[in-house]
Design an enzyme around this catalytic site. Structure first.
Site, PDB file in Angstrom:
ATOM      1  N   SER A 148       0.182  30.611  14.325  1.00  0.00           N
ATOM      2  CA  SER A 148       1.118  30.541  13.205  1.00  0.00           C
ATOM      3  C   SER A 148       0.772  29.379  12.289  1.00  0.00           C
ATOM      4  O   SER A 148       0.268  28.343  12.741  1.00  0.00           O
ATOM      5  CB  SER A 148       2.543  30.358  13.735  1.00  0.00           C
ATOM      6  OG  SER A 148       3.441  30.046  12.691  1.00  0.00           O
ATOM      7  N   TYR A 173       8.881  26.380  18.471  1.00  0.00           N
ATOM      8  CA  TYR A 173       8.053  27.552  18.181  1.00  0.00           C
ATOM      9  C   TYR A 173       6.627  27.115  17.846  1.00  0.00           C
ATOM     10  O   TYR A 173       5.657  27.635  18.412  1.00  0.00           O
ATOM     11  CB  TYR A 173       8.656  28.344  17.021  1.00  0.00           C
ATOM     12  CG  TYR A 173       7.752  29.439  16.505  1.00  0.00           C
ATOM     13  CD1 TYR A 173       7.480  30.558  17.282  1.00  0.00           C
ATOM     14  CD2 TYR A 173       7.167  29.357  15.241  1.00  0.00           C
ATOM     15  CE1 TYR A 173       6.648  31.568  16.816  1.00  0.00           C
ATOM     16  CE2 TYR A 173       6.336  30.358  14.769  1.00  0.00           C
ATOM     17  CZ  TYR A 173       6.076  31.462  15.555  1.00  0.00           C
ATOM     18  OH  TYR A 173       5.246  32.451  15.098  1.00  0.00           O
TER      19      TYR A 173
END
Length: 357
Positions: A148, A173
């Site tokens: 990501s 995350y």
């Protein structure tokens, strides 16, 4: 090409946004595709089953931990299972003998990771480890996994380069995605597993996630409700259309990494290694201000949004901007779908799926 000599690929997360689109593309490109998803309730399972239905996987036929054949594509099957279930993962690998593995399954969302960090460790760390272990003992040609743009964290060097240090994530995350990159590198180094990590930048498009800004804005504007615009709109994102993401992945699958002979531990380049390991950014290379995205959406909907200007949320970064030179040089592809074109496609899908005029 018969099904016996097709390349076989495992795609995890095929009830999810990107996984749905990638599975469709690779099925049509004549791979034998096995889809894998836990179908958890982080967001609407009706939407997830809607995606699966498009692939000929009927909800009533889905049985936990059992493969079900598509009624639409003869080269597509699906299994509902958890990556955390090591026994199921190992059995699937042993039986199917995958040529390629693409891991798109994960617990997503920056803000939710502040509320429920345990979910991120379970899915993104334990589940990821189980995949690596299965690859270790079953030797696919290439292990490709989703990272990501969130890993760039506090980095303010623009554009974000895969050669930049990413040791300062600002959400759980992001920390789990950075951990995935480190874990994959370790297995590449120790066991020779060719591994490629893909840092996605703000993916949007048809069948998108309900927790993403474009989905939330569209839903509320059409319902006449206010939209929450964080950091008073003073953010920019490298919005990347899902079609560009899956085209990039489909090319990268065949670009199996090899050890970089010029790599030196004294000046280590984070994007490659002396092991068969590589990291790519996949982004549009063209940041757009959040308020400009809202304006584009308003124009397409023919409606004006009621905007609630909010403070920046914990875990959010102010700007993302992908350096995609490696992607272009190695795959020959540059994401280039315009925001206007991509939003139009999303709005058309949204209205059709939800029956909005």
């Amino acid at each position: 090409m018969t099904i016996s000599n097709r390349k076989k690929i495992l795609i995890t997360g095929t009830a999810g946004f990107i996984g749905y689109h990638l599975a469709e593309k690779l099925v049509q490109n004549n791979y034998e595709v096995i889809g894998f998803d836990s179908i958890n309730d982080y967001y609407s399972i009706d939407l997830k089953y809607g995606r699966l239905g498009e692939h000929g996987i009927k909800r009533e036929n889905v049985i936990e931990n059992e493969l079900v054949k598509s009624e639409k594509f003869e080269n597509y099957s699906f299994i509902k299972a958890n990556l955390e279930n090591k026994e199921v993962v190992n059995q699937l690998f042993a039986e199917q003998k995958f040529d390629y593995v693409v891991n798109l399954a994960a617990q997503p969302g920056v803000r939710y990771s502040l509320e429920n960090p345990d979910a991120y460790i379970s899915s993104n760390i334990t589940g990821f480890l189980n995949l690596l272990e299965a690859c270790r003992f079953n030797k696919p040609e290439h292990f490709v996994f989703a990272s990501s743009s969130s890993v760039y964290g506090l980095n303010q060097k623009i554009p974000f380069s895969t050669s930049d240090n990413v040791d300062h994530p600002i959400s759980m995350y992001a920390a789990t995605k950075k951990s995935n990159e480190l874990m994959a590198h370790t297995y590449s180094h120790l066991f020779g597993i060719p591994s490629t990590g893909l840092r996605f930048f703000t993916v949007y498009g048809p069948w998108g996630r309900p927790d993403m800004a474009l989905f939330l804005f569209t839903k509320n504007i059409l319902a006449g409700k206010p939209i929450k615009v964080y950091n008073h709109g003073n953010m920019s994102r490298d919005f990347t259309y899902v079609g560009d993401i899956v085209e990039s992945i489909s090319r990268i699958i065949h670009k199996t990494p090899t050890p970089n002979n010029n790599w030196k531990g004294i000046v280590p380049d984070p994007s490659s290694s002396s092991a068969p390991y590589k990291i790519f950014n996949i982004g549009n290379n063209s940041p757009v201000k959040l308020l400009d995205m809202v304006t584009e959406l308003e124009n397409i909907l023919g409606l004006e949004a009621v905007k609630e200007l909010m403070e920046i949320q914990p875990g959010d970064v102010e700007k993302t901007f992908a350096d995609v030179n490696d992607l272009i040089s190695i795959t020959g592809y540059k994401p280039s779908t315009s925001l206007s074109e991509g939003i139009k496609a999303f709005v058309e899908w949204y209205k059709q799926f939800y029956g909005v005029n």
